[in-house]
Enzyme design. Structure first.
Site, mmCIF file in Angstrom:
data_model
loop_
_atom_site.group_PDB
_atom_site.id
_atom_site.type_symbol
_atom_site.label_atom_id
_atom_site.label_comp_id
_atom_site.label_asym_id
_atom_site.label_seq_id
_atom_site.Cartn_x
_atom_site.Cartn_y
_atom_site.Cartn_z
ATOM 1 N N GLU A 84 19.040 50.339 57.360
ATOM 2 C CA GLU A 84 19.601 49.382 57.803
ATOM 3 C C GLU A 84 18.933 48.060 58.052
ATOM 4 O O GLU A 84 17.920 47.760 58.779
ATOM 5 C CB GLU A 84 20.355 49.651 58.994
ATOM 6 C CG GLU A 84 21.104 50.989 59.114
ATOM 7 C CD GLU A 84 22.402 50.807 58.137
ATOM 8 O OE1 GLU A 84 22.829 49.580 57.780
ATOM 9 O OE2 GLU A 84 22.910 51.827 57.791
ATOM 10 N N CYS A 146 24.655 53.917 66.727
ATOM 11 C CA CYS A 146 23.389 53.458 65.877
ATOM 12 C C CYS A 146 23.168 52.129 65.676
ATOM 13 O O CYS A 146 22.278 51.565 66.134
ATOM 14 C CB CYS A 146 23.897 54.169 64.599
ATOM 15 S SG CYS A 146 23.582 55.925 64.501
ATOM 16 N N HIS A 165 19.258 55.520 58.656
ATOM 17 C CA HIS A 165 20.462 56.572 58.819
ATOM 18 C C HIS A 165 19.602 57.816 58.038
ATOM 19 O O HIS A 165 19.541 57.419 56.611
ATOM 20 C CB HIS A 165 21.518 56.218 58.127
ATOM 21 C CG HIS A 165 22.540 55.665 59.248
ATOM 22 N ND1 HIS A 165 23.090 54.209 59.341
ATOM 23 C CD2 HIS A 165 22.932 56.227 60.552
ATOM 24 C CE1 HIS A 165 23.770 54.092 60.396
ATOM 25 N NE2 HIS A 165 23.707 55.514 61.140
#
Length: 207
Positions: A84, A146, A165
């Site tokens: 991410e 998250c 993730h």
């Protein structure tokens, strides 16, 4: 790195069907495997609860003062490792395991809407994808714990953080295969972090 540095790695606690969260198991695996002789790995389990997670991350950045932080979360129904790039400050409307949403549906009152990691995760993802690894990058961490934890860490750590993730299915769902791959990914991120010339060519967006 010329001297020993601390890298913080977090995983989440129990969530829905995951009585023991795979992200926390993976964090423990990375602690055992290590990230090289010059790195001290410090791990912490985060509850799937907005306010406690925010408090823990804030305190860790202020007291532990890590060189870098890597936060792990489970990607349900995914067989890929997802790196991410961006943490988002607002839009947190899904309740946590305690039944709460953050005040104002925001992470940090007065904070910028988006923060990017100082790491160019697209470049890291490309490197592993070209090596035929199941790694992709993303700019949407999901507007739940998250994303919330990531933004908080980017904010307090001056963007020296990454969120990964991990898959819940497929061949990389096993720690035996996942941990060595994550080791390589994190070491690559740390090398990029130490490459001032590289970072000078990459200017993450701040919104």
């Amino acid at each position: 790195m010329s001297k020993r540095e601390t890298v913080l790695i977090t995983g989440f606690g129990p969530f829905r069907q995951f009585l023991v969260n795979p992200s926390w198991i993976t964090a423990q695996g990375l602690k055992l495997a290590g990230l090289g002789e010059s790195v001290d790995v410090y791990i912490k389990e985060l509850p799937v609860c907005y306010d406690v997670t925010q408090q823990i991350i804030t305190e860790l950045w202020h007291t532990l003062k890590p060189k870098f932080a890597v936060h792990l979360g489970i990607a349900r129904a995914s067989s890929l490792v997802i790196l991410e790039q961006t943490g988002k400050n607002s839009g947190y409307r899904d309740r946590d395991v305690c039944g709460f949403c953050p005040t104002g549906h925001r992470c940090i009152e007065g904070g910028l809407e988006k923060l990017d990691s100082v790491i160019n995760v697209r470049a890291v993802s490309k490197h592993f994808h070209e090596a035929r690894m199941d790694v992709i990058h993303s700019r949407d961490a999901g507007r739940y714990l998250c994303d919330f934890a990531y933004y908080c860490s980017l904010y307090h750590g001056q963007r020296r953080a990454a969120f990964i993730h991990i898959p819940s299915s497929g061949r990389l769902a096993s720690a035996e295969r996942l941990v060595p791959l994550l080791q390589d990914i994190i070491v690559t991120m740390l090398e990029q972090l130490d490459d001032s010339k590289y970072l000078g060519r990459y200017s993450p967006s701040i919104h």
